[in-house]
Enzyme design. Structure first.
Site, short mmCIF file in Angstrom:
data_model
loop_
_atom_site.label_atom_id
_atom_site.label_comp_id
_atom_site.label_asym_id
_atom_site.label_seq_id
_atom_site.Cartn_x
_atom_site.Cartn_y
_atom_site.Cartn_z
N ASP A 26 -44.98 -39.87 4.77
CA ASP A 26 -45.58 -38.78 5.56
C ASP A 26 -45.56 -39.11 7.05
O ASP A 26 -45.99 -38.32 7.89
CB ASP A 26 -46.99 -38.42 5.06
N SER A 27 -45.01 -40.29 7.38
CA SER A 27 -44.71 -40.61 8.79
C SER A 27 -43.80 -39.54 9.38
O SER A 27 -43.70 -39.42 10.60
CB SER A 27 -44.05 -41.98 8.90
N ASP A 56 -44.68 -39.86 -0.51
CA ASP A 56 -46.08 -39.95 -0.10
C ASP A 56 -46.83 -38.69 -0.49
O ASP A 56 -46.35 -37.57 -0.24
CB ASP A 56 -46.17 -40.07 1.44
N LYS A 115 -46.87 -42.23 -3.66
CA LYS A 115 -47.68 -43.26 -3.00
C LYS A 115 -48.97 -42.62 -2.48
O LYS A 115 -48.93 -41.51 -1.94
CB LYS A 115 -46.91 -43.91 -1.84
N GLU A 132 -52.74 -43.56 -0.32
CA GLU A 132 -53.42 -44.52 0.55
C GLU A 132 -54.84 -44.80 0.07
O GLU A 132 -55.56 -43.87 -0.29
CB GLU A 132 -53.47 -43.98 1.99
N GLU A 185 -49.99 -52.53 5.20
CA GLU A 185 -49.63 -52.12 6.56
C GLU A 185 -50.51 -52.81 7.60
O GLU A 185 -51.75 -52.69 7.58
CB GLU A 185 -49.74 -50.59 6.70
O1 KIV Z 1 -45.33 -42.82 5.88
C1 KIV Z 1 -44.64 -43.85 5.89
O2 KIV Z 1 -43.50 -43.89 6.37
C2 KIV Z 1 -45.23 -45.05 5.29
C3 KIV Z 1 -44.57 -46.36 5.61
C4 KIV Z 1 -44.74 -46.71 7.01
C5 KIV Z 1 -45.00 -47.41 4.68
O3 KIV Z 1 -46.21 -44.97 4.63
#
Ligand code: KIV
Length: 257
Positions: free
Chosen positions: A41-42, A80, A109, A111, A176
């Protein structure tokens, strides 16, 4: 052997390589080299200039992941789950199923530690593969990111969270921006692999945002090594194209019908 067993077997034997992709073209390059391709989600900050990943929607993740999937043949593809899509176990299962059915990814994924344990247990019970994420948690973070695990109490909390996640059934954990000694300790304590970003070489694998390491996203943080300056290369190609157009050197006969 299945992809996940293969990944877990790499622990203490071979380092795991993970990178982010937000589109097919990048994913198809990464697929030749990576164990894991993460649709992170970056993408909210990298592609959409959002101040926080909290503004990323489920649909944005699904559309980018559908594109990524077209480039993935052998890597494990993880997506994510965005902020507010796993507030309780029922909502999480519904959204995880939606992500998986629409994108055909291998895993999701989430958090967090203790707070999301019931959600993770429920997903795993329902045969959803889950990767955990501890340390700096961009979805909950307000303001500037600070390295985690400087104080003893925080170290103990993150270590305990990692153990809880492992017991809940995650197949690996992203760590992280945590202190080296904590990353080393967690990696030694767990049977599942840790994937670090700003979390030292003691982790079982490493992940970076691809746009950062190729120099497409202009970011200056200590944990990113720039392996290329792709912006410079794109710039020079565009300048040459523009010159050819202005000087009527493109298109030539061979480019025309
Ligand atoms: O959102 C993302 O790209 C991430 C990575 C930085 C691990 O969670």
């Amino acid at each position: 052997m299945n992809k996940f067993k293969n990944l877990i077997n790499k622990k203490n034997k071979a380092k795991i390589v993970c990178l982010t992709a937000y589109s097919k073209n990048v994913a198809s390059i990464l697929d030749n080299h990576c164990d894991i391709i993460l649709v992170g989600d970056s993408l909210g900050s990298v592609l959409y200039n959002f101040k926080s990943t909290r503004n990323v929607s489920l649909n944005m993740m699904i559309e980018h992941s559908r594109s990524v999937k077209m480039g993935v043949k052998k890597s494990i593809m993880i997506v994510d789950m965005p902020h507010n899509t796993y507030r309780n176990k029922f909502q999480a299962l519904k959204n995880a199923k939606k992500i998986i059915s629409k994108t055909k990814c291998d895993a999701v994924k989430l958090e967090g530690g203790g707070k999301v344990i019931d959600v993770i247990k429920y997903l795993v019970k329902n045969k959803i593969r889950v990767q955990g994420h501890l340390g700096v948690l961009p979805q909950s973070q307000r303001g500037k990111f600070k390295v985690k695990g400087k104080k003893k109490a925080e170290q103990l909390k993150i270590l305990k969270d990692a153990q809880l996640l492992e017991n809940a059934g995650v197949f690996s954990i992203v760590l992280e921006c945590i202190k080296t000694s904590l990353a080393k300790n967690i990696t030694q304590e767990l049977k599942i692999p840790t994937i670090g970003i700003g979390a030292s070489s003691y982790c079982d694998g490493q992940v970076l945002v691809t746009d950062d390491l190729i120099g497409l996203n202009q970011i200056n943080v200590r944990f990113v090594k720039k392996y290329s300056n792709i912006t410079k290369q794109i710039n020079s190609a565009i300048i040459r194209f523009k010159k050819d157009v202005k000087e009527k050197k493109f298109p030539l006969k061979k480019h025309s019908y």
